[in-house]
Design a protein around this motif. Structure first.
Motif, PDB file in Angstrom:
ATOM      1  N   PHE A 157      17.957-105.873  47.214  1.00  0.00           N
ATOM      2  CA  PHE A 157      18.537-106.973  46.470  1.00  0.00           C
ATOM      3  C   PHE A 157      17.383-107.732  45.847  1.00  0.00           C
ATOM      4  O   PHE A 157      16.465-108.168  46.555  1.00  0.00           O
ATOM      5  CB  PHE A 157      19.339-107.891  47.407  1.00  0.00           C
ATOM      6  N   TYR A 158      17.389-107.832  44.521  1.00  0.00           N
ATOM      7  CA  TYR A 158      16.317-108.506  43.781  1.00  0.00           C
ATOM      8  C   TYR A 158      14.952-107.899  44.098  1.00  0.00           C
ATOM      9  O   TYR A 158      13.957-108.598  44.245  1.00  0.00           O
ATOM     10  CB  TYR A 158      16.351-110.021  44.053  1.00  0.00           C
ATOM     11  N   GLY A 159      14.946-106.562  44.275  1.00  0.00           N
ATOM     12  CA  GLY A 159      13.683-105.852  44.468  1.00  0.00           C
ATOM     13  C   GLY A 159      13.158-105.814  45.888  1.00  0.00           C
ATOM     14  O   GLY A 159      12.142-105.191  46.149  1.00  0.00           O
ATOM     15  N   SER A 160      13.837-106.493  46.817  1.00  0.00           N
ATOM     16  CA  SER A 160      13.377-106.518  48.203  1.00  0.00           C
ATOM     17  C   SER A 160      14.428-105.909  49.121  1.00  0.00           C
ATOM     18  O   SER A 160      15.623-105.930  48.811  1.00  0.00           O
ATOM     19  CB  SER A 160      13.116-107.961  48.658  1.00  0.00           C
ATOM     20  N   THR A 161      13.983-105.422  50.263  1.00  0.00           N
ATOM     21  CA  THR A 161      14.913-104.876  51.249  1.00  0.00           C
ATOM     22  C   THR A 161      15.949-105.932  51.598  1.00  0.00           C
ATOM     23  O   THR A 161      15.598-107.096  51.836  1.00  0.00           O
ATOM     24  CB  THR A 161      14.143-104.427  52.507  1.00  0.00           C
ATOM     25  N   TYR A 162      17.201-105.533  51.608  1.00  0.00           N
ATOM     26  CA  TYR A 162      18.321-106.433  51.840  1.00  0.00           C
ATOM     27  C   TYR A 162      18.745-106.359  53.303  1.00  0.00           C
ATOM     28  O   TYR A 162      19.772-105.798  53.657  1.00  0.00           O
ATOM     29  CB  TYR A 162      19.459-106.038  50.890  1.00  0.00           C
ATOM     30  N   GLY A 163      17.883-106.917  54.170  1.00  0.00           N
ATOM     31  CA  GLY A 163      18.148-106.914  55.607  1.00  0.00           C
ATOM     32  C   GLY A 163      18.338-105.505  56.136  1.00  0.00           C
ATOM     33  O   GLY A 163      17.673-104.568  55.703  1.00  0.00           O
ATOM     34  N   LEU A 164      19.270-105.343  57.076  1.00  0.00           N
ATOM     35  CA  LEU A 164      19.589-104.020  57.627  1.00  0.00           C
ATOM     36  C   LEU A 164      20.838-103.460  56.961  1.00  0.00           C
ATOM     37  O   LEU A 164      21.575-102.681  57.550  1.00  0.00           O
ATOM     38  CB  LEU A 164      19.810-104.116  59.139  1.00  0.00           C
ATOM     39  N   ASN A 165      21.077-103.877  55.721  1.00  0.00           N
ATOM     40  CA  ASN A 165      22.283-103.474  55.007  1.00  0.00           C
ATOM     41  C   ASN A 165      22.094-102.163  54.258  1.00  0.00           C
ATOM     42  O   ASN A 165      20.976-101.788  53.905  1.00  0.00           O
ATOM     43  CB  ASN A 165      22.684-104.566  54.003  1.00  0.00           C
ATOM     44  N   ASP A 166      23.227-101.505  54.020  1.00  0.00           N
ATOM     45  CA  ASP A 166      23.274-100.311  53.181  1.00  0.00           C
ATOM     46  C   ASP A 166      24.522-100.394  52.320  1.00  0.00           C
ATOM     47  O   ASP A 166      25.607-100.720  52.818  1.00  0.00           O
ATOM     48  CB  ASP A 166      23.337 -99.032  54.027  1.00  0.00           C
ATOM     49  N   PHE A 167      24.361-100.107  51.022  1.00  0.00           N
ATOM     50  CA  PHE A 167      25.503-100.078  50.117  1.00  0.00           C
ATOM     51  C   PHE A 167      26.307 -98.801  50.340  1.00  0.00           C
ATOM     52  O   PHE A 167      25.773 -97.791  50.801  1.00  0.00           O
ATOM     53  CB  PHE A 167      25.040-100.168  48.662  1.00  0.00           C
ATOM     54  N   TYR A 168      27.586 -98.866  49.980  1.00  0.00           N
ATOM     55  CA  TYR A 168      28.472 -97.700  50.113  1.00  0.00           C
ATOM     56  C   TYR A 168      28.206 -96.746  48.958  1.00  0.00           C
ATOM     57  O   TYR A 168      28.208 -97.153  47.792  1.00  0.00           O
ATOM     58  CB  TYR A 168      29.943 -98.146  50.089  1.00  0.00           C
ATOM     59  N   PHE A 169      27.968 -95.471  49.297  1.00  0.00           N
ATOM     60  CA  PHE A 169      27.698 -94.473  48.275  1.00  0.00           C
ATOM     61  C   PHE A 169      27.896 -93.080  48.846  1.00  0.00           C
ATOM     62  O   PHE A 169      27.944 -92.883  50.064  1.00  0.00           O
ATOM     63  CB  PHE A 169      26.251 -94.615  47.736  1.00  0.00           C
ATOM     64  N   LYS A 170      27.978 -92.118  47.934  1.00  0.00           N
ATOM     65  CA  LYS A 170      28.008 -90.699  48.276  1.00  0.00           C
ATOM     66  C   LYS A 170      27.179 -89.986  47.195  1.00  0.00           C
ATOM     67  O   LYS A 170      27.250 -90.355  46.034  1.00  0.00           O
ATOM     68  CB  LYS A 170      29.431 -90.125  48.254  1.00  0.00           C
ATOM     69  N   THR A 171      26.404 -88.988  47.593  1.00  0.00           N
ATOM     70  CA  THR A 171      25.728 -88.154  46.606  1.00  0.00           C
ATOM     71  C   THR A 171      26.154 -86.716  46.821  1.00  0.00           C
ATOM     72  O   THR A 171      26.473 -86.299  47.941  1.00  0.00           O
ATOM     73  CB  THR A 171      24.181 -88.248  46.678  1.00  0.00           C
ATOM     74  N   TYR A 172      26.173 -85.973  45.719  1.00  0.00           N
ATOM     75  CA  TYR A 172      26.587 -84.574  45.734  1.00  0.00           C
ATOM     76  C   TYR A 172      25.496 -83.735  45.109  1.00  0.00           C
ATOM     77  O   TYR A 172      24.867 -84.147  44.129  1.00  0.00           O
ATOM     78  CB  TYR A 172      27.883 -84.384  44.940  1.00  0.00           C
ATOM     79  N   GLY A 173      25.272 -82.561  45.680  1.00  0.00           N
ATOM     80  CA  GLY A 173      24.218 -81.706  45.161  1.00  0.00           C
ATOM     81  C   GLY A 173      24.557 -80.230  45.331  1.00  0.00           C
ATOM     82  O   GLY A 173      25.663 -79.872  45.726  1.00  0.00           O
ATOM     83  N   SER A 174      23.573 -79.410  45.032  1.00  0.00           N
ATOM     84  CA  SER A 174      23.714 -77.964  45.233  1.00  0.00           C
ATOM     85  C   SER A 174      22.354 -77.393  45.584  1.00  0.00           C
ATOM     86  O   SER A 174      21.327 -78.046  45.399  1.00  0.00           O
ATOM     87  CB  SER A 174      24.275 -77.290  43.987  1.00  0.00           C
ATOM     88  N   GLN A 175      22.393 -76.149  46.070  1.00  0.00           N
ATOM     89  CA  GLN A 175      21.169 -75.464  46.445  1.00  0.00           C
ATOM     90  C   GLN A 175      20.411 -75.002  45.215  1.00  0.00           C
ATOM     91  O   GLN A 175      20.958 -74.699  44.208  1.00  0.00           O
ATOM     92  CB  GLN A 175      21.480 -74.251  47.326  1.00  0.00           C
TER      93      GLN A 175
END
Length: 153
Positions: A135-153
């Motif tokens: 948040f604003y370029g700094s670590t935002y406590g022990l928080n993590d935003f909700y996300f998913k990433t998808y990939g392939s080999q």
């Protein structure tokens, strides 16, 4: 008759932070530089999804932009117009798919057009151990935003 072998790319869920949501969310105004770092385990990044919700009703929809940053450089950007009332995972296709370094951190930064309609959901307690919320370029406590990433080999 000739046989032509084709190899379909198998899309796999790679990284995810989607614990039970307890109500925490922050607006995605550009000046907040809200970001989440993540560490891919697959060599090709195909899509990213972010857990958004409508935070301020009555303002209409907005355009949300997702930028991918690697070692301080923007390597991908995509924008999507979404309607007020949206809640869920907003999907961004990475076109063309990106070759990434397995085990090396990437950053997804999300912003709107400063209308302050949509908020990015987050969880406390370090629910994703492959990166962290910024948040604003700094670590935002022990928080993590909700996300998913998808990939392939």
């Amino acid at each position: 008759a000739s046989m032509v072998a084709t190899q379909a790319t198998l899309t796999l869920l790679d990284q995810i932070n989607n614990p039970v949501w307890t109500g925490a969310a922050v607006n995605i105004a550009p000046e907040n530089h809200v970001s989440q770092t993540f560490t891919p385990s697959l060599p090709t990044l195909i899509a990213v999804e972010i857990g958004l919700m409508t935070g301020n009703a009555g303002l209409g929809g907005d355009t949300v932009t997702m930028n991918l940053i690697y070692q301080g450089k923007q390597i991908f950007s995509s924008s999507k117009a979404i309607s007020e009332g949206f809640e869920g995972f907003l999907h961004f296709d990475i076109t063309p798919p990106l070759s990434v370094d397995v085990g090396k951190s990437l950053t997804m930064e999300i912003n709107d057009t400063n209308k302050i309609v949509f908020f990015w959901k987050y969880s406390g307690g370090n629910t994703y151990d492959g990166g962290n919320a910024l948040f604003y370029g700094s670590t935002y406590g022990l928080n993590d935003f909700y996300f998913k990433t998808y990939g392939s080999q």
